[in-house]
Design an enzyme around this catalytic site. Structure first.
Site, PDB file in Angstrom:
ATOM      1  N   GLU A 198       0.781  -1.201   0.139  1.00  0.00           N
ATOM      2  CA  GLU A 198      -0.076   0.014  -0.045  1.00  0.00           C
ATOM      3  C   GLU A 198       0.830   1.181  -0.015  1.00  0.00           C
ATOM      4  OE1 GLU A 198      -2.786  -0.244   3.179  1.00  0.00           O
ATOM      5  OE2 GLU A 198      -3.893  -1.969   2.354  1.00  0.00           O
ATOM      6  N   GLU A 221      -5.503  -8.877   0.934  1.00  0.00           N
ATOM      7  CA  GLU A 221      -6.038  -8.444   2.243  1.00  0.00           C
ATOM      8  C   GLU A 221      -7.539  -8.175   2.106  1.00  0.00           C
ATOM      9  OE1 GLU A 221      -4.374  -4.930   4.729  1.00  0.00           O
ATOM     10  OE2 GLU A 221      -2.360  -5.713   4.012  1.00  0.00           O
TER      11      GLU A 221
HETATM   12  C1  FCB Z   1      -4.354  -2.261   5.718  1.00  0.00           C
HETATM   13  C2  FCB Z   1      -2.917  -2.598   6.083  1.00  0.00           C
HETATM   14  C3  FCB Z   1      -2.939  -3.825   7.098  1.00  0.00           C
HETATM   15  C4  FCB Z   1      -4.036  -3.607   8.135  1.00  0.00           C
HETATM   16  C5  FCB Z   1      -5.343  -3.514   7.459  1.00  0.00           C
HETATM   17  C6  FCB Z   1      -6.604  -3.215   8.309  1.00  0.00           C
HETATM   18  O1  FCB Z   1      -4.406  -0.833   5.120  1.00  0.00           O
HETATM   19  O2  FCB Z   1      -2.215  -3.030   4.877  1.00  0.00           O
HETATM   20  O3  FCB Z   1      -1.569  -3.723   7.833  1.00  0.00           O
HETATM   21  O4  FCB Z   1      -3.878  -2.565   8.839  1.00  0.00           O
HETATM   22  O5  FCB Z   1      -5.346  -2.265   6.605  1.00  0.00           O
END
Ligand code: FCB
Length: 454
Positions: free
Chosen positions: A166, A357
């Site tokens: 990110e 994620e």
């Molecule tokens: C993302 C991050 C991860 C976690 C989630 C909830 O932005 O990559 O580390 O904090 O959010």
């Protein structure tokens, strides 16, 4: 009720990051990261906590591999701690740090779990902040040295690598909005920081290919489809601007070798660039950034409903009532996952995609018998997996899904107030307990399929 089977070999996984779970701040000659320092600053972390012990994964990693085996995950996404491997930022690598990851990876492989390593999940060595952190071009070389040291040691056993996690969060939250380490509030630093992240990605991909056998090299972006809040020209225009600054600012350089012209103009209008000029972009940079990658890692949490704010600037404003938002204040919107995956495939044609994620923060509590009932996480998981399945049916080359997170952990500026885990962690004892969602996910993995909702 119908059964939605996933393709053979679909990689069901779970994700974590070093800074959020490891602890072991000074163990094994680790150096401090920017987050170790940032957490000590007045008011930086919501509950005044720090990541110094976190889930104590540094000593409990064997148990954590057992949790993964119980869950049946085929793959595990984690990050190596930059500060553990290069404690001083530049120069010699720390063999104790590399030994830790080598032993850990060998145990994962012995358990039949495919390791996916992210090199930079935000925990840059504090020592690099003196030069300006990501705002400085020197950090590019520092990251490439770290990528080289890590892939030289682990490249014979780990195939899947991601350079950064990110870059939008690092550059915007860290250097422009000041919500993340290093807490700067300077748009003049944020755009060079984003560029240096992208450039170091491209150069590190070359290093990965050199050091890793059958490398699968990629990067992880947080992508959020922009939804006009209302059907007015102003809100549609604000949604375009959001998309440019949030999604395309990273996708376009990576896949097309250029920054999106409309977003560059938006930045100029806001006074962040002079006359569309980006002096931090040098000859050859864009070619290096757009080096072909093997996969795109996409993190998806929600759509962003966008309103026109002052001067037409985009402002996020959820479309659902407050009571329906998650603990993070995010809307649950599974269709946005299908939408994002289909759009990225159509517009950028990545060779493959992983959802790296996806998850939900809930106020999980154990009952008297220690059971953690989290029905909202179960429906979140089911609905997002069904959304991923629809994307595959629409032709998206989606190869796997990593739930965020394997276990409750240190949620950055929120400290230990936002719980995303499939396993509950008692932060007094570090004891791990499977939530009901973990049992549900385990069944889905075993079936390689998800049933429709009743
Ligand atoms: C993302 C991050 C991860 C976690 C989630 C909830 O932005 O990559 O580390 O904090 O959010």
């Amino acid at each position: 009720m119908s059964t939605n089977s996933f393709p053979q070999g679909f990689l069901w996984g779970a994700a974590t990051s070093a800074q959020q779970i490891e602890g072991g701040r000074n163990a094994g000659s680790r150096g401090d990261s920017v987050w170790d320092w940032y957490a000590t600053q007045e008011g930086a972390i919501e509950d005044g906590s720090n990541p110094f012990t976190a889930c104590d994964h540094y000593t409990r990693w064997r148990e954590d591999i057992e949790l993964m085996s119980w869950l049946g995950v085929k793959a595990y996404r984690f990050s190596t701690s930059w500060s553990r491997i290069m404690p001083g930022g530049r120069g010699a690598s720390n063999s104790e740090g590399l030994d830790f990851y080598e032993t850990f990876v060998d145990a994962l492989l012995a358990a039949g779990i495919v390791p996916f390593i992210t090199l930079n999940h935000w925990d840059m060595p504090y020592a690099l902040l003196g030069d300006g952190g990501w705002a400085s071009r020197d950090t590019v070389a520092a990251f490439v040295e770290y990528a080289a040291a890590t892939t030289e040691r682990l490249g014979d056993r780990v195939r899947h690598w991601a350079t950064h996690n990110e870059p939008w969060c690092i550059s915007t939250l860290g250097y422009e909005e000041g919500h993340h380490a290093p807490g700067h509030t300077s748009p003049a630093e944020a755009l060079p920081a984003a560029h240096h992240l992208l450039l170091s990605h491209g150069l590190a991909v070359d290093v990965i290919r050199r050091n890793v056998r059958d490398a699968e090299a990629g990067i992880v972006l947080n992508l959020s489809p922009a939804w006009p809040h209302s059907d007015t020209d102003e809100d549609r225009e604000a949604a375009r601007r959001f998309d440019g600054l949030f999604n395309r600012w990273f996708l376009d350089p990576l896949f097309r070798g250029e920054y999106p012209a409309d977003a560059v103009e938006d930045r100029t209008r806001r006074g962040h660039l002079e006359e569309n000029s980006m002096p931090f972009v040098r000859e050859g940079d864009m070619a290096a950034i757009s080096v072909p990658i093997d996969y795109l890692g996409a993190n998806y949490y929600s759509r962003t409903a966008v309103k026109a704010g002052p001067g037409g600037d985009p402002v996020g404003a959820p479309l659902v009532p407050k009571e329906e938002l998650t603990e993070m204040g995010w809307e649950v919107f599974p269709d946005g996952l299908t939408d994002m995956l289909v759009r990225v495939t159509k517009d950028y044609g990545p060779r493959s995609i992983y959802v790296t994620e996806n998850g939900i923060a809930l106020p999980d509590e154990a009952d008297g018998s220690g059971r953690v009932s989290d029905p909202r996480r179960i429906s979140f998981l089911r609905d997002h997996l069904l959304a991923a399945h629809r994307a595959i049916e629409a032709g998206v080359p989606l190869k796997g899904y990593f739930h965020w997170s394997l276990m409750d952990n240190f949620e950055w500026g929120h400290g230990y107030t936002k719980m995303f885990g499939l396993f509950r962690v008692d932060f007094n004892t570090c004891e791990r307990t499977p939530k009901e969602s973990a049992y549900w996910y385990r069944d889905a993995i075993a079936a390689n399929a998800v049933e429709d909702a009743d």
